[in-house]
Design an enzyme around this catalytic site. Sequence first.
Site, mmCIF file in Angstrom:
data_model
loop_
_atom_site.group_PDB
_atom_site.id
_atom_site.type_symbol
_atom_site.label_atom_id
_atom_site.label_comp_id
_atom_site.label_asym_id
_atom_site.label_seq_id
_atom_site.Cartn_x
_atom_site.Cartn_y
_atom_site.Cartn_z
ATOM 1 N N ASP A 1 17.135 25.012 37.361
ATOM 2 C CA ASP A 1 18.442 24.449 37.042
ATOM 3 C C ASP A 1 19.126 25.292 35.972
ATOM 4 O OD1 ASP A 1 18.049 22.420 38.853
ATOM 5 O OD2 ASP A 1 17.317 20.993 37.348
ATOM 6 N N CYS B 1 40.083 64.930 81.654
ATOM 7 C CA CYS B 1 38.861 64.949 82.444
ATOM 8 C C CYS B 1 38.605 63.603 83.095
ATOM 9 C CB CYS B 1 37.684 65.344 81.562
ATOM 10 S SG CYS B 1 36.091 65.283 82.398
ATOM 11 N N CYS C 1 34.448 62.462 81.895
ATOM 12 C CA CYS C 1 34.115 62.108 80.500
ATOM 13 C C CYS C 1 35.299 61.582 79.724
ATOM 14 C CB CYS C 1 33.505 63.308 79.792
ATOM 15 S SG CYS C 1 34.707 64.544 79.268
#
Length: 503
Positions: free
Chosen positions: A320, A54, A57
């Site tokens: 820590d 096509c 598309c």
Amino acid sequence: MHRLRRRHGASLNGPRSPSRHSTPSTTSSPSGPVYAASCACSEPITLPAHDSYCSVCLGILLPIWHQDDGLEMPHNENISSMISRVVQKEGFQVDEFSLEISLPAVIAANERAFRLYMKQKFGNEDWFKDKMFPQQTMSAKEALRLLIVPSLEKQMNAKHGSSSFRIRLTYTHGDASQKLHSLLPNEHSHKRKPGSRNGSDTSNEAHKRNSTDANNKQISESDSFIYKTLESMHDQEFCNLIQLPPEKVSKPCHLVISCLRSPIYIGGRYLKLSRNVSQSCWIIDDERMGEASVEEIIGENVRAICRGDSCKFHAAGREDIDVRMLGSGRPFLVELLNVRSIPSEIEVQQIEDRINNSEKKYVRVRNLKLVGNEIWTMMREGEAEKQKQYAALIWTSRELAENDLHNISVTKDMEIVQKTPIRVLHRRSPLERKRIIHWMQIEKVTNGSNYYLLHLCTQAGTYIKEFVHGDLGRTHPSIGAILGCRAEILQLDVTDVKMDFLQ
């Protein structure tokens, strides 16, 4: 541009006859399976492999699958069932989805070319002049969505709409896009990357020299250029450059089906009970620091239930490795990426129980729940404003008198100035910060000579260790300076993080 019509009773969502359908081809890709598809949008005939496809598309509206190495598909499978199989194979639990479609820019150019061709050929016809005619046409993308969504809803037993779970169909056509790109007026459009001899070099060898990511980036940049150029181009200029009607192509589009769920967040508060567990994974010179991390313990358990690709751990501040997090715990969020299932309340409770009942009692969690991403913003905004409470075991070079203890305990909202601590100066900017010590209480440790327990509440971002020993004068005033003696911190616990959410 496609009319809303089916010719000869053909179905636009699958093969028109068994003879037109064979096993789909797939190749691997980091972003998902790649499928080669082609279509003939008009006549119900079988196209041989060498025939054209096509011209508008490029074969996206009526797939005819070609045999290749990879995933085997039933001969009667259409694109909706293929998408459904990809979702199932990835293990997603879905009750709603949104469909995203990305088409190569050359399809938009083809649609425009076909529309202008019809205008040239049929511009004087009454049916073409009819105001209703534009309403009877739609773009290839709109047509594809209209054809796929109803069938996909049935296949997946899920509703289409605005959803955090997205199915993305990415169609590309390198040859057609590259050819169109070379026709458009731009001084950079004819420049080739090293190794390409001319503008038509689309050999397999050329593609193999580039990684998939680099190729995708190049296609994206090319499409962006095409869209911008076409938008600024008048019809007459377009007709002078582009063939009308668009020419047919000998190769189909390639399709990548990818699934992605938006991040979800699970939040709560964690307690760290060990002085040898870091908040995040800590590795120095290929050597792990500590026995484990809060990030790994929580993250791995959450990810195991939700089955996400990965997770990120966020917390309201950090302590820590040798500092315990006690009291009500520290607020945190686990950001889970591309989860296969969204956990129920029962499953969230299972995650909490699994962490809290683990053999090694390093970390506990509380109030675990599924939350929205607005909590992330609230946590970041509240992090700078929060107050934190601590309990510190300290040692002083002299025994403190009652007057010393009293002077510390009556201190309220004292401002201190802290330069970046020496211990973190190698990785943080040398700044000077003002912080508030809201209150302090101190008590002597029973049967301990010169040992004291200091409780204090401070503004977020205060370096507590440096506030105790002074950091060679870089924090002032400090506990040592206030008492007029040497002070050292031996142990530190965070006892409360005052924030009004994830309680």
